[in-house]
Design a protein around this motif. Structure first.
Motif, PDB file in Angstrom:
ATOM      1  N   GLY A 320     -58.145   4.466 -47.986  1.00 56.94           N
ATOM      2  CA  GLY A 320     -57.915   3.384 -48.936  1.00 56.94           C
ATOM      3  C   GLY A 320     -58.098   3.787 -50.383  1.00 56.94           C
ATOM      4  O   GLY A 320     -58.114   2.922 -51.264  1.00 56.94           O
ATOM      5  N   GLN A 345     -58.788  -1.467 -53.452  1.00 56.11           N
ATOM      6  CA  GLN A 345     -59.209  -2.867 -53.583  1.00 56.11           C
ATOM      7  C   GLN A 345     -59.884  -3.155 -54.919  1.00 56.11           C
ATOM      8  O   GLN A 345     -59.952  -4.313 -55.355  1.00 56.11           O
ATOM      9  CB  GLN A 345     -60.156  -3.216 -52.437  1.00 56.11           C
ATOM     10  CG  GLN A 345     -61.464  -2.435 -52.472  1.00 56.11           C
ATOM     11  CD  GLN A 345     -62.306  -2.683 -51.237  1.00 56.11           C
ATOM     12  OE1 GLN A 345     -61.799  -3.151 -50.225  1.00 56.11           O
ATOM     13  NE2 GLN A 345     -63.602  -2.371 -51.343  1.00 56.11           N
ATOM     14  N   SER A 350     -53.689  -3.630 -56.528  1.00 55.86           N
ATOM     15  CA  SER A 350     -53.794  -3.984 -55.106  1.00 55.86           C
ATOM     16  C   SER A 350     -53.238  -5.380 -54.822  1.00 55.86           C
ATOM     17  O   SER A 350     -52.862  -5.683 -53.691  1.00 55.86           O
ATOM     18  CB  SER A 350     -55.253  -3.890 -54.646  1.00 55.86           C
ATOM     19  OG  SER A 350     -56.044  -4.872 -55.310  1.00 55.86           O
ATOM     20  N   ARG A 357     -52.380  -4.384 -49.898  1.00 50.53           N
ATOM     21  CA  ARG A 357     -53.185  -4.004 -48.736  1.00 50.53           C
ATOM     22  C   ARG A 357     -52.605  -4.521 -47.438  1.00 50.53           C
ATOM     23  O   ARG A 357     -52.606  -3.814 -46.411  1.00 50.53           O
ATOM     24  CB  ARG A 357     -54.636  -4.508 -48.929  1.00 50.53           C
ATOM     25  CG  ARG A 357     -55.425  -3.700 -49.961  1.00 50.53           C
ATOM     26  CD  ARG A 357     -56.809  -4.243 -50.172  1.00 50.53           C
ATOM     27  NE  ARG A 357     -56.767  -5.561 -50.811  1.00 50.53           N
ATOM     28  CZ  ARG A 357     -57.831  -6.301 -51.055  1.00 50.53           C
ATOM     29  NH1 ARG A 357     -59.037  -5.844 -50.723  1.00 50.53           N
ATOM     30  NH2 ARG A 357     -57.725  -7.473 -51.652  1.00 50.53           N
ATOM     31  N   SER A 358     -52.063  -5.742 -47.465  1.00 46.88           N
ATOM     32  CA  SER A 358     -51.455  -6.269 -46.237  1.00 46.88           C
ATOM     33  C   SER A 358     -50.180  -5.514 -45.898  1.00 46.88           C
ATOM     34  O   SER A 358     -49.870  -5.265 -44.717  1.00 46.88           O
ATOM     35  CB  SER A 358     -51.163  -7.764 -46.406  1.00 46.88           C
ATOM     36  OG  SER A 358     -50.259  -7.977 -47.485  1.00 46.88           O
ATOM     37  N   ILE A 360     -49.571  -2.356 -46.627  1.00 45.09           N
ATOM     38  CA  ILE A 360     -49.958  -1.038 -46.115  1.00 45.09           C
ATOM     39  C   ILE A 360     -50.446  -1.152 -44.677  1.00 45.09           C
ATOM     40  O   ILE A 360     -50.102  -0.323 -43.811  1.00 45.09           O
ATOM     41  CB  ILE A 360     -51.049  -0.417 -47.016  1.00 45.09           C
ATOM     42  CG1 ILE A 360     -50.469  -0.111 -48.400  1.00 45.09           C
ATOM     43  CG2 ILE A 360     -51.637   0.841 -46.382  1.00 45.09           C
ATOM     44  CD1 ILE A 360     -51.509   0.344 -49.417  1.00 45.09           C
ATOM     45  N   GLU A 361     -51.234  -2.192 -44.379  1.00 42.71           N
ATOM     46  CA  GLU A 361     -51.730  -2.396 -43.021  1.00 42.71           C
ATOM     47  C   GLU A 361     -50.570  -2.597 -42.056  1.00 42.71           C
ATOM     48  O   GLU A 361     -50.563  -2.053 -40.933  1.00 42.71           O
ATOM     49  CB  GLU A 361     -52.661  -3.613 -43.002  1.00 42.71           C
ATOM     50  CG  GLU A 361     -53.414  -3.791 -41.683  1.00 42.71           C
ATOM     51  CD  GLU A 361     -54.432  -2.692 -41.444  1.00 42.71           C
ATOM     52  OE1 GLU A 361     -54.743  -2.439 -40.266  1.00 42.71           O
ATOM     53  OE2 GLU A 361     -54.913  -2.095 -42.435  1.00 42.71           O
ATOM     54  N   GLN A 362     -49.556  -3.355 -42.479  1.00 36.44           N
ATOM     55  CA  GLN A 362     -48.372  -3.567 -41.638  1.00 36.44           C
ATOM     56  C   GLN A 362     -47.623  -2.253 -41.389  1.00 36.44           C
ATOM     57  O   GLN A 362     -47.190  -1.979 -40.258  1.00 36.44           O
ATOM     58  CB  GLN A 362     -47.448  -4.588 -42.301  1.00 36.44           C
ATOM     59  CG  GLN A 362     -46.193  -4.891 -41.480  1.00 36.44           C
ATOM     60  CD  GLN A 362     -45.260  -5.855 -42.198  1.00 36.44           C
ATOM     61  OE1 GLN A 362     -45.575  -6.372 -43.272  1.00 36.44           O
ATOM     62  NE2 GLN A 362     -44.101  -6.095 -41.614  1.00 36.44           N
ATOM     63  N   TYR A 364     -48.912   0.751 -41.390  1.00 33.30           N
ATOM     64  CA  TYR A 364     -49.703   1.570 -40.479  1.00 33.30           C
ATOM     65  C   TYR A 364     -49.537   1.094 -39.040  1.00 33.30           C
ATOM     66  O   TYR A 364     -49.336   1.912 -38.116  1.00 33.30           O
ATOM     67  CB  TYR A 364     -51.187   1.507 -40.869  1.00 33.30           C
ATOM     68  CG  TYR A 364     -51.546   2.288 -42.114  1.00 33.30           C
ATOM     69  CD1 TYR A 364     -50.657   3.187 -42.675  1.00 33.30           C
ATOM     70  CD2 TYR A 364     -52.798   2.115 -42.718  1.00 33.30           C
ATOM     71  CE1 TYR A 364     -50.993   3.890 -43.824  1.00 33.30           C
ATOM     72  CE2 TYR A 364     -53.143   2.819 -43.861  1.00 33.30           C
ATOM     73  CZ  TYR A 364     -52.233   3.709 -44.412  1.00 33.30           C
ATOM     74  OH  TYR A 364     -52.571   4.412 -45.530  1.00 33.30           O
ATOM     75  N   ASN A 365     -49.638  -0.219 -38.819  1.00 39.47           N
ATOM     76  CA  ASN A 365     -49.602  -0.757 -37.459  1.00 39.47           C
ATOM     77  C   ASN A 365     -48.228  -0.589 -36.813  1.00 39.47           C
ATOM     78  O   ASN A 365     -48.123  -0.250 -35.623  1.00 39.47           O
ATOM     79  CB  ASN A 365     -49.992  -2.241 -37.471  1.00 39.47           C
ATOM     80  CG  ASN A 365     -51.449  -2.456 -37.861  1.00 39.47           C
ATOM     81  OD1 ASN A 365     -52.274  -1.554 -37.696  1.00 39.47           O
ATOM     82  ND2 ASN A 365     -51.763  -3.631 -38.399  1.00 39.47           N
TER      83      ASN A 365
END
Length: 612
Positions: A320, A345, A350, A357-358, A360-362, A364-365
């Motif tokens: 992060g 963050q 960000s 962040r959301s 990036i999380e999407q 990754y998943n």
């Protein structure tokens, strides 16, 4: 410098001259081998001393070609070492096909291809494995050599019966066309083989190769150059690529680059070296100082390209942290170098202009690119602007997530163009009606073009008919050639008959009691038999083509002149006279001379004289 090089400065001068004037660098070749071949060429042309040979090359530039042909021994053949090629066909090619997708390209490199037999051998094996259609669609065979003359011969794809002895009979019938006394490789498959000049020492390697064939090429180089070439070949191969070497070459000292698939047959697998940085490091370790500088410049250029890119871009690590931000991103979002390696963050970027962040999380998943379009972002106070945000997950070769790259593309101008495009579309609707009328005219023109196409097809049929007639004429010419050969045989028989007749005539002239002399229309001697030699003391070769009246013999020829000339003019057919004369021994004799004209039909050829 080796001890041999210290004692041979003139030879090193010759090598530098070849490199400077012809671009061929033989300094990496084994000295004993190169010196032996150069000395052989010098012996062939009778030059002693390397310095004198440099002078000879200056005066005779055509000698370069002969020298290079002597140094670069182009020894090759179809299916050379059959057991090794059987393994390539049954194992290596099959593994390559299995690991590839149905439509993935297959890239082959024949390095040091000489006159092309090896490259065409590969083409035949791949065509057998894939079929003609799939081969043409998927396979590219790169065949390279340093010898331009060998490449020119290879491009012709034409071989003698002796050169195709190693080709199996079924392959010879399927992949070659007979042309006169030569065999020409299949034209359609030939297009998949790309020939080009390439120096393994100096030129950059071809990349993403599935099978690299380099047989008995490296054995001419010293250990340092071999190490450099092997690093280049390793770089050229794909991660699952294969290397096929010659019998004389080993890789024991380079086990960190390749692992044996079949050591006896010299087939090797590439050893994975991880990331691009590892591969560049490998090239640096095994290359020259010039290579190191080149790769360093390459890395620097990559960094400069990222830093000066026109699109704002940042890189977020897996933990992060903000890892990288180019100049455009720092200016756009007011980032400084102190913000590098800070948690995302904690930074305004960000959540402005979009919740990163959301996204990036999407990414990754779901392990895919996430795009957010038309995000409002004013380029300056009071102005309207928009950004497209793209989040790309960064993965290594094993598929593990390393981080994410985020790009911010300014689409303000694009949005403006969209509005202008809507206005243009309205104008186009008006223009469409005008174009409709033009379209009708084009349809009429299309019909005329169709008619022209039909005429061209008719012309093509006529050309085909003409071609058939030419083939018929070729057959007739072949028949005529056979008839000429028959006539040649008959002429040889006639020549034998003529020799026998000539021998028979000589026997007749030799057996006559008197001297026989034959004169042509110019009174020059054509025949002078042995009895004439005994009578007057002159040999036949002494009087041949001499004027009869100029001969110094004991016969008073002046007395015979009027009668002989009368015979030649046709007013007298023959005459006989008895004359006092002196023979070759000086003895006085009474000579009887009989003269008769030589006539064939109405043509008078000369006279024949008999002297007793």
């Amino acid at each position: 410098m080796t001890e041999l090089e210290i004692h041979q400065p003139d030879f090193e001068t010759l090598l530098q001259y070849l490199k400077r004037n012809r671009g061929f660098d033989f300094t990496g070749y084994k000295r004993n081998s190169v010196m032996r071949r150069v000395e052989k060429r010098m012996s062939d042309i009778g030059v002693e001393g390397y310095s004198h040979y440099v002078d000879y090359l200056e005066v005779h530039p055509e000698e370069f070609s002969q020298l290079f042909n002597t140094i670069l021994i182009n020894v090759t053949a179809f299916f050379r070492d059959p057991a090794a090629w059987d393994f390539i066909r049954d194992e290596v090619i099959q593994r390559i096909i299995v690991t590839k997708g149905l439509d993935d390209p297959i890239r082959i490199w024949s390095a040091g291809c000489a006159s092309g037999e090896e490259a065409y051998t590969l083409a035949m094996l791949l065509a057998e494995a894939l079929g003609f259609e799939r081969f043409r669609d998927r396979v590219k065979i790169y065949a390279t050599d340093i010898d331009e003359e060998a490449l020119t011969e290879a491009r012709q794809a034409s071989y003698t019966a002796r050169e195709v002895i190693g080709v199996p009979a079924e392959y010879l019938e399927r992949y070659f066309e007979r042309s006169a006394s030569r065999y020409v490789f299949h034209k359609d498959l030939r297009r998949a083989v790309i020939f080009g000049r390439h120096d393994l020492i100096q030129d950059a390697p071809i990349s993403r190769i599935d099978l690299l064939v380099c047989r008995n090429a490296m054995m001419y180089f010293n250990a340092e150059i071999q190490s450099k070439i092997l690093a280049r070949l390793h770089f050229a191969l794909s991660d699952t690529g294969y290397l096929f070497l010659g019998k004389a070459e080993m890789l024991f000292t380079h086990s960190n680059l390749f692992t044996p698939v079949d050591l006896k047959l010299r087939v090797f697998n590439k050893v994975m070296k991880g990331t691009l940085r590892d591969r560049l490091l490998l090239m640096t370790q095994t290359g020259s100082e010039e290579d190191v500088d080149h790769l360093t410049d390459h890395v620097q250029m990559r960094e400069i390209v990222f830093e000066t890119g026109p699109i704002a871009q940042i890189v977020i690590g897996l933990t992060g942290m903000l890892a990288l931000a180019n100049d455009r991103a720092r200016n756009l979002f007011r980032l400084s170098h102190r913000d590098m390696n800070r948690p995302l963050q904690d930074l305004e970027i960000s959540y402005r202009p979009v919740e990163l962040r959301s996204c990036i999380e999407q990414a990754y998943n779901e392990r895919r690119v996430v795009v957010v379009k038309d995000v409002p972002w004013p380029p300056a106070p009071g102005e309207t602007g928009f950004l497209d945000v793209q989040v790309v997950p960064l993965q290594d070769n094993a598929g593990s997530i390393l981080g994410a790259a985020v790009t911010f593309t300014d689409v303000t101008r694009f949005k403006q163009l969209q509005g202008e495009l809507l206005e243009a579309n309205r104008e186009l609707e008006t223009a469409y009606e005008e174009l409709q009328s033009t379209n009708e005219e084009l349809e009429t023109t299309n019909e005329e073009l169709q008619s022209t196409v039909e005429e061209l097809e008719t012309t093509n049929e006529e050309l085909q008919s003409t071609n058939e007639e030419l083939e018929t004429m070729n057959e007739e010419l072949q028949s005529t050639n056979e008839e000429l050969q028959t006539m040649n045989e008959e002429m040889r028989h006639s020549s034998g008959d003529f020799k026998r007749a000539n021998t028979f005539l000589g026997a007749i002239l030799s057996s006559m009691r008197g001297g026989v002399v034959v004169l042509d229309n110019n009174l020059e001697v054509q025949i002078w038999n042995s009895k004439a030699e005994e009578l007057w003391g002159l040999r036949s070769e002494e009087v041949q083509n001499k004027h009869f009246f100029s001969l110094d013999i004991g016969l008073p020829v002046d007395r015979l002149k009027p009668s002989i000339r009368a015979c030649l003019s046709g007013s007298l057919s023959s005459f006989e006279d008895t004359i006092e004369a002196t023979n070759r021994r000086g003895k006085a004799i009474i000579c009887k001379v009989t003269c008769t004209t030589l006539i064939n039909g109405e043509d008078l050829f000369g006279v024949i004289m008999v002297m007793e």
